[in-house]
Design a protein around this motif. Sequence first.
Motif, PDB file in Angstrom:
ATOM      1  N   GLU A  67       0.817  -1.203   0.000  1.00 41.66           N
ATOM      2  CA  GLU A  67       0.000   0.000   0.000  1.00 41.66           C
ATOM      3  C   GLU A  67       0.857   1.263   0.000  1.00 41.66           C
ATOM      4  O   GLU A  67       0.543   2.232  -0.698  1.00 41.66           O
ATOM      5  CB  GLU A  67      -0.975  -0.019   1.182  1.00 41.66           C
ATOM      6  CG  GLU A  67      -2.044  -1.090   1.000  1.00 41.66           C
ATOM      7  CD  GLU A  67      -2.947  -1.282   2.194  1.00 41.66           C
ATOM      8  OE1 GLU A  67      -3.156  -0.308   2.955  1.00 41.66           O
ATOM      9  OE2 GLU A  67      -3.465  -2.406   2.366  1.00 41.66           O
ATOM     10  N   ARG A  68       1.951   1.263   0.756  1.00 40.78           N
ATOM     11  CA  ARG A  68       2.817   2.449   0.785  1.00 40.78           C
ATOM     12  C   ARG A  68       3.503   2.637  -0.569  1.00 40.78           C
ATOM     13  O   ARG A  68       3.596   3.756  -1.083  1.00 40.78           O
ATOM     14  CB  ARG A  68       3.861   2.319   1.899  1.00 40.78           C
ATOM     15  CG  ARG A  68       4.743   3.535   2.048  1.00 40.78           C
ATOM     16  CD  ARG A  68       3.939   4.786   2.354  1.00 40.78           C
ATOM     17  NE  ARG A  68       4.820   5.889   2.730  1.00 40.78           N
ATOM     18  CZ  ARG A  68       4.417   6.939   3.402  1.00 40.78           C
ATOM     19  NH1 ARG A  68       3.150   7.057   3.774  1.00 40.78           N
ATOM     20  NH2 ARG A  68       5.265   7.881   3.715  1.00 40.78           N
ATOM     21  N   SER A  93      -5.736  -0.495  10.473  1.00 39.83           N
ATOM     22  CA  SER A  93      -6.856   0.365  10.849  1.00 39.83           C
ATOM     23  C   SER A  93      -7.125   1.377   9.730  1.00 39.83           C
ATOM     24  O   SER A  93      -6.249   1.611   8.883  1.00 39.83           O
ATOM     25  CB  SER A  93      -6.521   1.121  12.136  1.00 39.83           C
ATOM     26  OG  SER A  93      -5.512   2.094  11.876  1.00 39.83           O
ATOM     27  N   PRO A  94      -8.305   1.998   9.727  1.00 37.80           N
ATOM     28  CA  PRO A  94      -8.557   3.057   8.734  1.00 37.80           C
ATOM     29  C   PRO A  94      -7.516   4.179   8.795  1.00 37.80           C
ATOM     30  O   PRO A  94      -7.118   4.718   7.758  1.00 37.80           O
ATOM     31  CB  PRO A  94      -9.956   3.565   9.103  1.00 37.80           C
ATOM     32  CG  PRO A  94     -10.615   2.385   9.744  1.00 37.80           C
ATOM     33  CD  PRO A  94      -9.509   1.691  10.517  1.00 37.80           C
ATOM     34  N   GLU A  95      -7.045   4.503   9.999  1.00 37.05           N
ATOM     35  CA  GLU A  95      -6.019   5.541  10.137  1.00 37.05           C
ATOM     36  C   GLU A  95      -4.703   5.094   9.511  1.00 37.05           C
ATOM     37  O   GLU A  95      -3.998   5.898   8.888  1.00 37.05           O
ATOM     38  CB  GLU A  95      -5.810   5.887  11.616  1.00 37.05           C
ATOM     39  CG  GLU A  95      -7.004   6.522  12.286  1.00 37.05           C
ATOM     40  CD  GLU A  95      -8.097   5.525  12.704  1.00 37.05           C
ATOM     41  OE1 GLU A  95      -9.226   5.985  12.940  1.00 37.05           O
ATOM     42  OE2 GLU A  95      -7.824   4.304  12.778  1.00 37.05           O
ATOM     43  N   GLN A  96      -4.365   3.830   9.655  1.00 38.77           N
ATOM     44  CA  GLN A  96      -3.140   3.319   9.041  1.00 38.77           C
ATOM     45  C   GLN A  96      -3.269   3.282   7.523  1.00 38.77           C
ATOM     46  O   GLN A  96      -2.317   3.619   6.818  1.00 38.77           O
ATOM     47  CB  GLN A  96      -2.802   1.941   9.601  1.00 38.77           C
ATOM     48  CG  GLN A  96      -2.313   1.993  11.031  1.00 38.77           C
ATOM     49  CD  GLN A  96      -2.147   0.615  11.631  1.00 38.77           C
ATOM     50  OE1 GLN A  96      -2.966  -0.290  11.422  1.00 38.77           O
ATOM     51  NE2 GLN A  96      -1.078   0.443  12.412  1.00 38.77           N
ATOM     52  N   GLY A 103       0.547   9.762   5.213  1.00 35.78           N
ATOM     53  CA  GLY A 103       1.233   9.869   6.492  1.00 35.78           C
ATOM     54  C   GLY A 103       2.735   9.710   6.369  1.00 35.78           C
ATOM     55  O   GLY A 103       3.310   9.802   5.284  1.00 35.78           O
ATOM     56  N   ALA A 104       3.334   9.448   7.496  1.00 35.47           N
ATOM     57  CA  ALA A 104       4.791   9.280   7.572  1.00 35.47           C
ATOM     58  C   ALA A 104       5.107   8.211   8.614  1.00 35.47           C
ATOM     59  O   ALA A 104       4.248   7.846   9.431  1.00 35.47           O
ATOM     60  CB  ALA A 104       5.455  10.597   7.952  1.00 35.47           C
ATOM     61  N   GLY A 108       2.585   8.618  14.259  1.00 38.09           N
ATOM     62  CA  GLY A 108       1.833   8.107  15.405  1.00 38.09           C
ATOM     63  C   GLY A 108       0.902   6.955  15.084  1.00 38.09           C
ATOM     64  O   GLY A 108       0.246   6.421  15.977  1.00 38.09           O
ATOM     65  N   ASN A 109       0.832   6.557  13.817  1.00 36.42           N
ATOM     66  CA  ASN A 109      -0.041   5.448  13.430  1.00 36.42           C
ATOM     67  C   ASN A 109       0.659   4.094  13.451  1.00 36.42           C
ATOM     68  O   ASN A 109       0.001   3.074  13.265  1.00 36.42           O
ATOM     69  CB  ASN A 109      -0.611   5.697  12.030  1.00 36.42           C
ATOM     70  CG  ASN A 109      -1.652   6.773  12.033  1.00 36.42           C
ATOM     71  OD1 ASN A 109      -2.648   6.663  12.735  1.00 36.42           O
ATOM     72  ND2 ASN A 109      -1.418   7.838  11.276  1.00 36.42           N
TER      73      ASN A 109
END
Length: 181
Positions: A67-68, A93-96, A103-104, A108-109
């Motif tokens: 994904e990344r 998670s949805p945040e991940q 993100g980076a 914090g994820n």
Amino acid sequence: MSRIGLLQKPWPDAFAATVAKVAAPGAEPLSLFTAMGHSQKALDRFLAGAVPGKGALDLHTREIVIERTAAQTGCEYEWGIHTKVFAAKAGLSPEQVQSTYSGAANDGNWDEKDAAVIATVDALLANKKLSDDEFARITAHFDTEQLIEIIQLVAFYHGVALFTGAIALPSEPGMPRFPAA
């Protein structure tokens, strides 16, 4: 619409045999395969270069890498498939999932191990190599076989991004798109 079009039924015999291996029974093959299927030799090489099935990495880590890589290379096609079909199974998670796109490693994820994966993907795509510190960070969590698989996945899915981008392959129906900025 894809710039080169997609193979249509009836499939050529060699492609039909490939479909039987890569598509779920009764399901149509992904458009990635029907586009690449114009060259059976290229499709065979592509599939041989994939890291299918059970490898050295667990599904969670594998999906972070894929994904990344898809997000960082602008491959909405692959990012959408993996975030819809595999992210939840991989425990993301949805945040991940959002973090794989925008993100980076230090947002914090991610725990320390997952952050090392994010940082490794980013370094490989940006620099085409790992510094000594980056290498030490990832190898603190993964053995040599796992490291090789991480590198191979980044390379493979970077190639998928090049292919899908060159032919302007649209996302599969019903798959997520990149989040709006």
